[in-house]
Design a protein around this motif. Structure first.
Motif: not given
Length: 294
Positions: A93-94, A97-99, A113-119
């Protein structure tokens, strides 16, 4: 746990702002409706994602919030969120969005503590924005009202803090120049993210009532997260501690209002804060307005 809880963490009458000057080329773009899905068309609503519960569109839902010049805010351009950690179906889904960019406003510890999972295809940009020493601030909380005052003071620091202002200036400049949809976020998507959203919606000419209503939507979007976090605090540190920190798990009108009152006292208008406080030029504000309105 306490500092992590926070980091997971207006009537604006009298804040009327002057419209930023829009350069001719951008004015033509603004009037033509370019930058949206298509002239006269509205992008779909932002998807609801269980693993990123506070992910939403700055422009709102449906036709988009009403803005300046009789136009609506342009959906599908700027998204706001909590930590970008998609799981399961939310990954696709993320990606859909083609960010073009992910702007992360969190501290080093929050990212650890909570690293991003970058699309795929999205640029990852870190702009740490944090008001004061969180551990010192949390240590002073002896009552729920202390927690509320802390959140109010954090919003005031968005107006007075040199580091905070530099961070917001860098973020807004980046958003103005990003070629494609972008998302900005902190840990819970409510404080640093909420202030940024207020600024963008103000630039677009959204009403004070719309801005406050959108700010308070965090309590609906983050309802399950807040309940689970509170339950965890109560089970590990006791009910009294949970009561102390409950105001940090959501937002109240007084939090944003405190920042807006300080902004009005120091600058008079949002536009003056943007130009005199953040040092943004009219070309940058014009780019943002052209993106924000359709």
């Amino acid at each position: 746990m306490t500092s992590g809880v926070l980091l997971a963490g207006f009537s604006g009458a009298g804040l009327a702002q002057a419209d930023p000057v829009v350069p001719p080329a951008l004015a033509e773009q603004l009037n033509s409706g370019l930058g949206s899905v298509g002239a006269g068309k509205t992008a779909p609503d932002a998807p609801r994602m269980a693993s990123i519960p506070n992910f939403r569109d700055v422009a709102g839902t449906g036709a988009g919030y009403a803005g300046a010049h009789g136009k609506n805010l342009n959906k599908g351009v700027f998204y706001r969120a909590d930590a970008i950690v998609p799981k399961g179906d939310d990954v696709a889904t993320l990606a859909g969005l083609k960010l073009a960019a992910v702007y992360d406003l969190r501290s080093d510890q929050e990212v650890h503590d909570k690293a991003d999972i970058v699309p795929a295809g999205a640029e990852y940009v870190r702009i740490p924005i944090l008001s004061g020493n969180i551990n010192d601030m949390v240590g002073k909380i002896k009552s729920p009202d202390d927690a509320r005052r802390m959140m109010q003071e954090m919003n005031q620091a968005f107006v007075t803090g040199a580091a905070e202002k530099a961070g917001f200036a860098q973020l807004l400049t980046g958003l103005a120049n990003t070629k494609g949809p972008a998302v900005y976020h902190c840990t819970a998507g409510k404080d640093r993210t909420g202030w940024t959203s207020m600024l963008l919606q103000s630039i677009a000419g959204a009403s004070n009532e719309t801005i406050m209503s959108d700010y308070l939507l965090t309590n609906e979007y983050n309802k399950e997260w807040a309940a689970k976090t509170r339950a965890y605090i109560a089970s590990t540190q006791g009910e009294q501690v949970a009561l102390l920190f409950e105001p940090l798990l959501g937002v109240e009108a007084s939090y944003l209002q405190a920042g807006l009152d300080k902004l009005k006292a120091d600058y008079g208008t949002v536009d003056k804060y943007l130009t005199d406080g953040l040092g943004l030029d009219q070309a940058t504000l014009g780019k943002l307005k052209a993106k924000l309105l359709r």
